[in-house]
Each structure stands twice: as C-alpha cells, then as structure tokens.
Design an enzyme around this catalytic site. Structure first.
Site, PDB file in Angstrom:
ATOM      1  CB  CYS A   1      -0.943   0.016   1.197  1.00 15.66           C
ATOM      2  SG  CYS A   1      -2.156  -1.304   1.159  1.00 15.66           S
TER       3      CYS A   1
ATOM      4  CG  HIS B   1      -2.847   3.966   2.821  1.00 19.52           C
ATOM      5  ND1 HIS B   1      -3.511   3.736   1.637  1.00 19.52           N
ATOM      6  CD2 HIS B   1      -2.801   2.770   3.465  1.00 19.52           C
ATOM      7  CE1 HIS B   1      -3.852   2.451   1.570  1.00 19.52           C
ATOM      8  NE2 HIS B   1      -3.428   1.852   2.674  1.00 19.52           N
TER       9      HIS B   1
ATOM     10  CG  ASN C   1      -6.531  -0.107   2.176  1.00 16.61           C
ATOM     11  OD1 ASN C   1      -5.977   0.353   1.182  1.00 16.61           O
ATOM     12  ND2 ASN C   1      -5.862  -0.637   3.186  1.00 16.61           N
TER      13      ASN C   1
END
Ligand code: UT7
Length: 328
Positions: free
Chosen positions: A115, A255, A285
């Site tokens: 990520c 994030h 996400n």
C-alpha cells in the site's frame, strides 16, 4: 537536461462502477454495517468487474491524467506502476498499461511496496526528474485488491476496494513541486500483512489452494499500531527535515485504510479535521490508488489549490511507510 524539482502536473483517476455496501457484505459474511462503519469508517467500496484487472483500471486513470496535462503517450519518458495486485507476476503491469495507451518504446516497470507503493513510485519518478534524466514520468497506483482478499474472511474482506490513480510528473519552476520524502521499512513486521503463496517461496500447489494461501492475511491489530505510530513519526521527521511546522500544512492526505487510524494520526500530529482529506467511507482501502484518488477529489472539491503545502503519508505491508511533502 538540467536537474530540477518535479511537480505533479496532472492527476487522473478511475474507480469501477459497481458499488458494494456494508449491507451487501452482511448478506454473505457474519458482519454488519454497524461493525464495519464504527471500526473502520468504511460504508461502501467499488469492486472491479470479472474481466477487469489492475492495468485496465490504471489505463483509464493514465488516459485521464494525460488528457488533463494535454500531452500524448508518445511524449512520456517513463511509466511506473505501483500495485499489490499486478495483472501477472510478470510481465510488469506497466507493459499492459503501455500497450493500451500506446507508449511503445517507453521504459515501463512495476514497483512493489504494497500500500506504500504509490509514494515509493512517486519518489522513484521524482528522482528521475530531479537527476535530469527524464522530463515526463507517469506514476500509476492501480489495485484490484478484491481479487486478493478471502471473501470468507470477515476480518479483511470488508476493508478493501478497487481503484486507480495516475499522476504526471514534470520538471517544475519556482516554489511549486515535490519538496522531499521520508521512506522506510520495518521488516520485523513483514509477516503481519502478506499474501503467502504464488511466489518463489510457496509456489501454487493443490495444498496452497486448499489452504487459502493465495489470499491476503493480516494481523490487523499490529498493522493498526504500526500505522498510528509511523504516520506521526514519519510526518514529523519530514516536516522538520524540510524546515516546516505542522501549522504550515494546508492538506494532510493519509493512506485510506481505517478512519480510526487517520483520526488518531491527525490528533497526535495536531492537524485539525478541516485539513485532513478522506474518502475512505466511499472506497475502502484501495491500496496504491488511495492517495491519488484523494488528490483528485480534493482538487475537484476546491480543497487543494495551487501553492498549498500537501503532506501525503502512506503505509502498508513490509511493514513500510512513505511520506511526501509537496507544494501544489
Ligand atoms: O493498507 C494497510 C492495511 N491494513 C490496515 O491498515 C488495517 C489496520 N487494522 C485495522 O484497521 C483494524 O485492526 C481492523 C479494522 C482490521 C480490526 O479492528 P479492531 O478494532 O482491531 O478489531 P479486532 O481485530 O480486535 O476484532 C474485534 C472483534 C473480534 O471478535 P472477538 O474476538 O472480540 O469476539 C473479531 O472477530 O471483531 C470481530 N470482527 C468482526 N465482527 C464483525 C472482525 N471483523 C469483523 C467484521 N464484522 N467484519
């Protein structure tokens, strides 16, 4: 070419049409809208169609970024794709993107940092421009995480979604552009978030399929603790290295993994809620796509203007992190 600061000259994004709500998930999983929204802040996510791979999402985002910048694919010097769900282990997903947009001959490669991939890819693209080697680098974060999650595992399946974001990096003049990065990795936590099988360590076999080893596994509590700690320390490190204070930040773009992580990090940093951007509620996400999706929406909503100081912070498997400070 003369070494230069790089700026984000254009952003393009894409999310699949299909919306899956928490209530939809609770039809097949032992979960509820109440649990998912209070524990994560997520209400719905986009899920790619059965024929859509990460490159397909990335291609649309890339075309939108190029169109917004008014340049043709043939003018690109490099394409970097960050993804934890590449189309294939190889060739690089960047090759599929390059073929689809018509950038034959342009160097194109993938970058794997889970990520945190978008920030790492941004740092790589920035380095090519800052060194004077290249002038136009397309950085793409594209993920179809829905293919990597175990749809029988409620502790992970509810958290992720699919999407893509692309940014065009170009040399900047004056104050505008990327100021610096803080990148890092704590390998002690490398097993806290992983996709165990399908690589050279544990190649695909009947056992790996039967054992559901081709799906993402996560020690959520450890990743949570890591994230809330590292966002603060990385952001503070980068700001002080570059001579800025928290109060100088106009927009904080973390994030998008969990609203509780974002709120805790913003609180520890002392960043007021109106300077924090989040769209997690609608997308979940989206891994490498989460930060560019936020940049695009923030700009569209008038929350990101030329001259603003933007602090982006990514984190993820590795356990890795990456912060970027840029003058928009
Ligand atoms: O890109 C980075 C990727 N990942 C992250 O950033 C994730 C970081 N971690 C998190 O966001 C949180 O740890 C989670 C959202 C994953 C979990 O939240 P939590 O508050 O740490 O919950 P928990 O794991 O402590 O679980 C609490 C309870 C458990 O039940 P018991 O043992 O207390 O009876 C779980 O089984 O919640 C249960 N649970 C669920 N219940 C309903 C776990 N998932 C679900 C679910 N629906 N989807």
């Amino acid at each position: 070419m003369i070494p230069a600061r790089a700026r984000i000259a254009a952003v393009g994004t894409y999310v699949p049409d299909r919306i899956v709500t928490n209530d939809d998930l609770s039809l097949t999983l032992d979960t509820s809208d109440e649990w998912i929204s209070t524990r994560s802040g997520i209400r719905e996510r986009r899920i790619a169609g059965s024929g859509e791979a990460s490159s397909d999402l990335g291609v649309i985002a890339a075309r939108r970024a190029l169109e917004s910048a008014g340049i043709s694919p043939g003018e690109l010097d490099m394409i970097i794709v960050a993804s934890l769900s590449p189309d294939t282990l190889f060739p690089p997903t960047a090759s599929y993107v390059s073929a689809a947009i018509g950038a034959n001959g342009t160097p194109a490669y993938d970058l794997s940092a889970a990520c945190t991939g978008f920030i790492y890819a941004l740092a790589s693209g920035e380095a090519f421009i800052a060194s004077g080697r290249y002038e136009r680098v397309l950085v793409i974060g594209a993920d179809v995480v829905s293919r990597m999650v175990d749809w029988t595992d409620r502790s992970t399946a509810v958290l992720f979604g699919d999407g893509a974001g692309a940014v065009l990096l170009e040399p900047a003049g004056g104050e505008q552009g990327i100021i610096g990065f803080d990148l890092g990795n704590e390998p002690a936590g490398r097993d806290d978030l992983k996709l165990p099988a399908g690589g050279s360590r544990l190649p695909a076999s009947e056992d790996t399929v039967a054992g559901r080893q081709h799906f993402l596994k996560m020690n959520g509590r450890e990743v949570f603790k890591f994230a809330t700690r590292i966002i603060e320390t990385s952001a503070r490190q980068l700001l002080s290295e570059q001579g800025f204070g928290i109060e100088d930040v106009d927009l904080f773009v973390p994030h998008q993994a969990n609203m509780r992580i974002i709120d805790a990090a913003a609180r520890k940093l002392g960043i007021p809620a109106e300077k924090v951007f989040s769209n997690l509620e609608r997308y979940g996400n989206t891994s490498c796509a989460s930060i560019p999706l936020c940049l695009d929406e923030a700009e569209g909503a008038g929350r990101l203007k030329r001259g603003d100081l933007v602090l982006m912070v990514g984190f993820g498997a590795g356990l890795s992190w990456g912060s970027c400070l840029t003058r928009w």
